[in-house]
Design a protein around this motif. Structure first.
Motif, PDB file in Angstrom:
ATOM      1  N   SER A   1       6.533  -3.278   1.507  1.00 41.30           N
ATOM      2  CA  SER A   1       5.878  -2.153   0.851  1.00 41.30           C
ATOM      3  C   SER A   1       4.423  -2.473   0.531  1.00 41.30           C
ATOM      4  O   SER A   1       3.531  -1.646   0.740  1.00 41.30           O
ATOM      5  N   HIS A   2       4.196  -3.683   0.037  1.00 40.02           N
ATOM      6  CA  HIS A   2       2.826  -4.059  -0.306  1.00 40.02           C
ATOM      7  C   HIS A   2       1.965  -4.236   0.930  1.00 40.02           C
ATOM      8  O   HIS A   2       0.831  -3.756   0.994  1.00 40.02           O
ATOM      9  N   GLU A   3       2.498  -4.932   1.930  1.00 37.87           N
ATOM     10  CA  GLU A   3       1.711  -5.234   3.124  1.00 37.87           C
ATOM     11  C   GLU A   3       1.327  -3.970   3.886  1.00 37.87           C
ATOM     12  O   GLU A   3       0.270  -3.920   4.515  1.00 37.87           O
ATOM     13  N   LEU A   4       2.168  -2.948   3.861  1.00 38.48           N
ATOM     14  CA  LEU A   4       1.893  -1.736   4.628  1.00 38.48           C
ATOM     15  C   LEU A   4       1.026  -0.735   3.875  1.00 38.48           C
ATOM     16  O   LEU A   4       0.523   0.216   4.485  1.00 38.48           O
ATOM     17  N   ARG A   5       0.854  -0.924   2.574  1.00 41.99           N
ATOM     18  CA  ARG A   5       0.040   0.023   1.809  1.00 41.99           C
ATOM     19  C   ARG A   5      -1.401   0.038   2.294  1.00 41.99           C
ATOM     20  O   ARG A   5      -1.994   1.103   2.470  1.00 41.99           O
ATOM     21  N   THR A   6      -1.977  -1.146   2.529  1.00 39.58           N
ATOM     22  CA  THR A   6      -3.376  -1.210   2.939  1.00 39.58           C
ATOM     23  C   THR A   6      -3.605  -0.579   4.308  1.00 39.58           C
ATOM     24  O   THR A   6      -4.477   0.293   4.450  1.00 39.58           O
ATOM     25  N   PRO A   7      -2.862  -0.978   5.364  1.00 35.12           N
ATOM     26  CA  PRO A   7      -3.100  -0.321   6.661  1.00 35.12           C
ATOM     27  C   PRO A   7      -2.762   1.160   6.652  1.00 35.12           C
ATOM     28  O   PRO A   7      -3.416   1.952   7.334  1.00 35.12           O
ATOM     29  N   LEU A   8      -1.768   1.582   5.847  1.00 32.65           N
ATOM     30  CA  LEU A   8      -1.448   3.004   5.768  1.00 32.65           C
ATOM     31  C   LEU A   8      -2.570   3.783   5.088  1.00 32.65           C
ATOM     32  O   LEU A   8      -2.921   4.898   5.513  1.00 32.65           O
ATOM     33  N   THR A   9      -3.146   3.199   4.040  1.00 32.65           N
ATOM     34  CA  THR A   9      -4.280   3.847   3.377  1.00 32.65           C
ATOM     35  C   THR A   9      -5.463   3.961   4.326  1.00 32.65           C
ATOM     36  O   THR A   9      -6.133   5.003   4.394  1.00 32.65           O
ATOM     37  N   THR A  10      -5.719   2.892   5.069  1.00 27.14           N
ATOM     38  CA  THR A  10      -6.813   2.911   6.040  1.00 27.14           C
ATOM     39  C   THR A  10      -6.548   3.940   7.132  1.00 27.14           C
ATOM     40  O   THR A  10      -7.442   4.694   7.537  1.00 27.14           O
TER      41      THR A  10
END
Length: 330
Positions: A119-128
């Motif tokens: 969940s944490h690792e995918l938040r950044t690329p999903l936001t981008t």
């Protein structure tokens, strides 16, 4: 189901069976020891409390005669030893059940860690990715070319795929995944890719990311894992940086090691212990705004430990914080 998944399931089943066998043997041996000790104690107490009977003194060579037991003296000892034996067997059963449930507890821990980390690792690329989609829609409405944005979106999707693959491999090995001795990663490429991924979020608040690294610096780590660690450090720095400031992302060679630094101009760690920031769900109290979930820095430590490196808070004050990630050179 893939062959790799079948192998993981078989390994889990074998581990549970080994744990059950060890627990069964331990329970059997411990129970036998308790029963033997209680029986020996009772027999000793009976012999000690008994006295010779009227036919106890025969002629030489004849067997020993009768012995008399006083129940008032023996019964309390027998009852006490029975109670002690039951209590000891209860302790053995409790400890055995605890040992038998260890594989389940480990599996639940790995599952919980995977869900939190993913969940944490995918938040950044999903936001981008979301920011790039909005940019593409804006350019389409203006009739501009969206080719570059689509290429960036494809790169973001590739990063997400690599991150998920790395997390799944770690989950399949129950957190015991070992590093590849032949792994080699370009520090310059990892820093550039991480900065590109963080750029849309940083741009929203006018935070500039400055990257400086030798083009030929290589570390003994996997490219995806190194990029994950740098993204987490950058994400943390950008989150706590005041609007309109900059974040310095630098790398230098130092002997047989490579040192990667991420410096921001945020509020620092406040009264938080610098060692605790690398624990899961630990958060700084220096700022009540833009708080994360306390997972990013824990993931950085996991990556550093896997490849024989380290991560630490090199400097922190109300003027900013610098994190130092050290990895062996390839």
């Amino acid at each position: 189901m893939s062959a790799r998944t079948d192998h993981a399931v078989a390994a889990d089943r074998a581990r549970v069976q080994r744990s059950a066998l060890r627990t069964g043997l331990w329970v059997g041996i411990a129970s036998a020891a308790v029963v033997t000790a209680v029986t020996a104690t009772i027999i000793t107490a009976l012999l000690t409390a008994s006295r010779p009977g009227p036919r106890s003194h025969g002629r030489p060579g004849e067997p020993l005669g009768d012995r008399i037991l006083d129940l008032d003296d023996v019964l309390p000892v027998v009852i006490a030893m029975g109670v002690i034996g039951v209590l000891l067997l209860g302790v053995i059963a409790w400890y055995a059940s605890r040992r038998a449930s260890e594989p389940l507890a480990e599996a639940l821990g790995v599952q919980r860690a995977f869900v939190a980390d993913a969940s944490h690792e995918l938040r950044t690329p999903l936001t981008t990715l979301n920011s790039r989609i909005q940019l593409a829609e804006h350019r389409l409405r203006q009739g501009e070319d969206v080719g570059r944005v689509l290429a960036d979106m494809r790169a973001d999707a590739a990063v997400m795929d690599a991150v998920l693959t790395d997390l799944l491999l770690a989950a399949e090995t129950a957190g015991g995944r070992e590093s590849d001795a032949t792994a080699s990663a370009s520090v310059f490429e990892s820093l550039q890719d991480a900065a590109a991924l963080i750029a849309p979020r940083a741009a929203e608040r006018g935070v500039r990311v400055d990257v400086q690294a030798p083009a030929d610096l290589q570390v003994a780590a996997e490219q995806t894992a190194l990029m994950r660690a740098v993204i987490a450090l950058l994400d943390n720095a950008v989150r706590y940086s005041p609007d309109g400031t900059s974040v310095q992302l630098t790398a230098v060679a130092s002997g047989r090691q490579a040192q990667i630094r991420v410096a921001d101009h945020g509020p620092g760690l406040g009264d938080m212990d610098p060692e605790r920031v690398f624990e899961r769900f630990a958060r700084s109290t220096a700022s009540t705004e833009r708080r994360g979930f306390g997972l990013g820095l824990a993931l950085v430590r996991d990556v550093a430990n896997r490849f024989g490196g380290s991560v630490e808070v090199e400097r922190t004050s109300p003027a900013g914080t610098t994190f130092l990630l050290t990895l062996p050179r390839a």
